[in-house]
Design an enzyme around this catalytic site. Structure first.
Site, mmCIF file in Angstrom:
data_model
loop_
_atom_site.group_PDB
_atom_site.id
_atom_site.type_symbol
_atom_site.label_atom_id
_atom_site.label_comp_id
_atom_site.label_asym_id
_atom_site.label_seq_id
_atom_site.Cartn_x
_atom_site.Cartn_y
_atom_site.Cartn_z
ATOM 1 N N LEU A 188 38.820 32.843 40.264
ATOM 2 C CA LEU A 188 37.571 32.100 40.348
ATOM 3 C C LEU A 188 37.204 32.090 41.825
ATOM 4 O O LEU A 188 38.082 31.886 42.679
ATOM 5 C CB LEU A 188 37.753 30.652 39.859
ATOM 6 C CG LEU A 188 37.943 30.453 38.354
ATOM 7 C CD1 LEU A 188 38.339 29.013 38.071
ATOM 8 C CD2 LEU A 188 36.656 30.797 37.597
ATOM 9 N N ASP A 189 35.942 32.331 42.152
ATOM 10 C CA ASP A 189 35.597 32.373 43.566
ATOM 11 C C ASP A 189 35.704 30.979 44.189
ATOM 12 O O ASP A 189 35.890 29.969 43.504
ATOM 13 C CB ASP A 189 34.216 33.005 43.783
ATOM 14 C CG ASP A 189 33.082 32.168 43.211
ATOM 15 O OD1 ASP A 189 33.047 30.947 43.456
ATOM 16 O OD2 ASP A 189 32.200 32.734 42.533
ATOM 17 N N ASN A 190 35.598 30.953 45.485
ATOM 18 C CA ASN A 190 35.782 29.737 46.275
ATOM 19 C C ASN A 190 34.960 28.555 45.759
ATOM 20 O O ASN A 190 35.434 27.408 45.722
ATOM 21 C CB ASN A 190 35.405 30.059 47.727
ATOM 22 C CG ASN A 190 35.800 28.977 48.710
ATOM 23 O OD1 ASN A 190 36.744 28.242 48.465
ATOM 24 N ND2 ASN A 190 35.083 28.892 49.802
ATOM 25 N N HIS A 191 33.724 28.822 45.340
ATOM 26 C CA HIS A 191 32.808 27.749 44.940
ATOM 27 C C HIS A 191 32.813 27.470 43.443
ATOM 28 O O HIS A 191 32.061 26.610 42.978
ATOM 29 C CB HIS A 191 31.381 28.089 45.401
ATOM 30 C CG HIS A 191 31.228 28.019 46.896
ATOM 31 N ND1 HIS A 191 30.200 28.628 47.578
ATOM 32 C CD2 HIS A 191 32.001 27.421 47.830
ATOM 33 C CE1 HIS A 191 30.334 28.398 48.875
ATOM 34 N NE2 HIS A 191 31.422 27.681 49.046
ATOM 35 N N SER A 192 33.632 28.192 42.687
ATOM 36 C CA SER A 192 33.754 27.925 41.258
ATOM 37 C C SER A 192 34.966 27.045 40.995
ATOM 38 O O SER A 192 35.904 27.003 41.790
ATOM 39 C CB SER A 192 33.874 29.237 40.480
ATOM 40 O OG SER A 192 32.716 30.028 40.663
#
Length: 211
Positions: A47-51
């Site tokens: 999951l990316d940093n902001h997810s």
């Protein structure tokens, strides 16, 4: 520990944390969670940093191949908060497939998917450190995909002209995040872990004994 010696965990990855234990950048890492993971633990997928939301961690290196490289695609479901009010007509666009730009600058029509407008679930709490202006017009969507292009959900909501403010993965097949709090860790029993992910071919083939 399982019969195979491997261990399996799910976490609720918080916002502003990367899906890895080591990084050359100064970022929050999985090792910053309040849990003593065994040596060899790694994230399955990312999951990316902001997810936020459901992320699998395991010591079993076969899981990534079984889950993401199998012929049978596995469903991943995301709870998405977007700016402004989404219409039913717009939801139908998502369901039928929208055009997004993928790696190499190629235009890609997304595979038909499940998408619906939902009420915000009671177990989803406001982010404390990175609050959002939830008093402004917004919608919550539940989107289920079987493909996973880079930043696909964010690109899909952008394609229907609704900026994604919050993205939470809530399930992979029948493996659900549930009420696990941000930063929370839950260890899974091996057989149950694979049953919920609907992976049947995870056990090593039994050796054939000579007659």
């Amino acid at each position: 520990m399982s019969n195979s010696g491997h261990r399996y965990f799910i976490i609720n990855k918080p916002y502003n944390m990367v899906s890895q234990f080591i990084s050359p950048d100064k970022v929050r890492l999985l090792g910053d969670l309040d849990f003593d993971f065994p040596e060899g633990t790694h994230a399955v997928g990312r999951l990316d940093n902001h997810s936020e939301g459901l992320l699998i961690l395991t010591t079993n290196k076969k899981v990534t191949r079984l889950l993401f490289e199998s012929e049978q695609p596995h469903k991943r479901t995301y709870l998405v908060m977007v700016k402004n009010i989404v219409s039913q007509e717009t939801i139908q666009q998502l369901q039928q497939g929208v055009s997004i730009r993928i790696k190499g600058g190629v235009d890609w029509i997304t595979t038909p998917c499940q998408a619906e407008i939902v009420e915000k679930p009671a177990y989803i709490k406001p982010r404390e450190q990175y609050p959002l202006k939830e008093f402004l017009p917004h919608s919550w969507l539940l989107i289920t995909l079987t493909e996973g292009k880079y930043h696909q959900v964010r690109k899909m909501t952008s394609a229907i002209r609704h900026h994604c403010d919050r993205l939470i993965r809530v399930s992979i097949e029948d493996l659900e995040l549930g009420d696990l709090p941000p930063g929370g860790v839950r260890e899974m029993e091996e057989t149950e872990f694979f049953r919920l992910l609907k992976i049947e071919n995870w056990q090593p083939e039994a050796s054939i004994l000579p007659q």
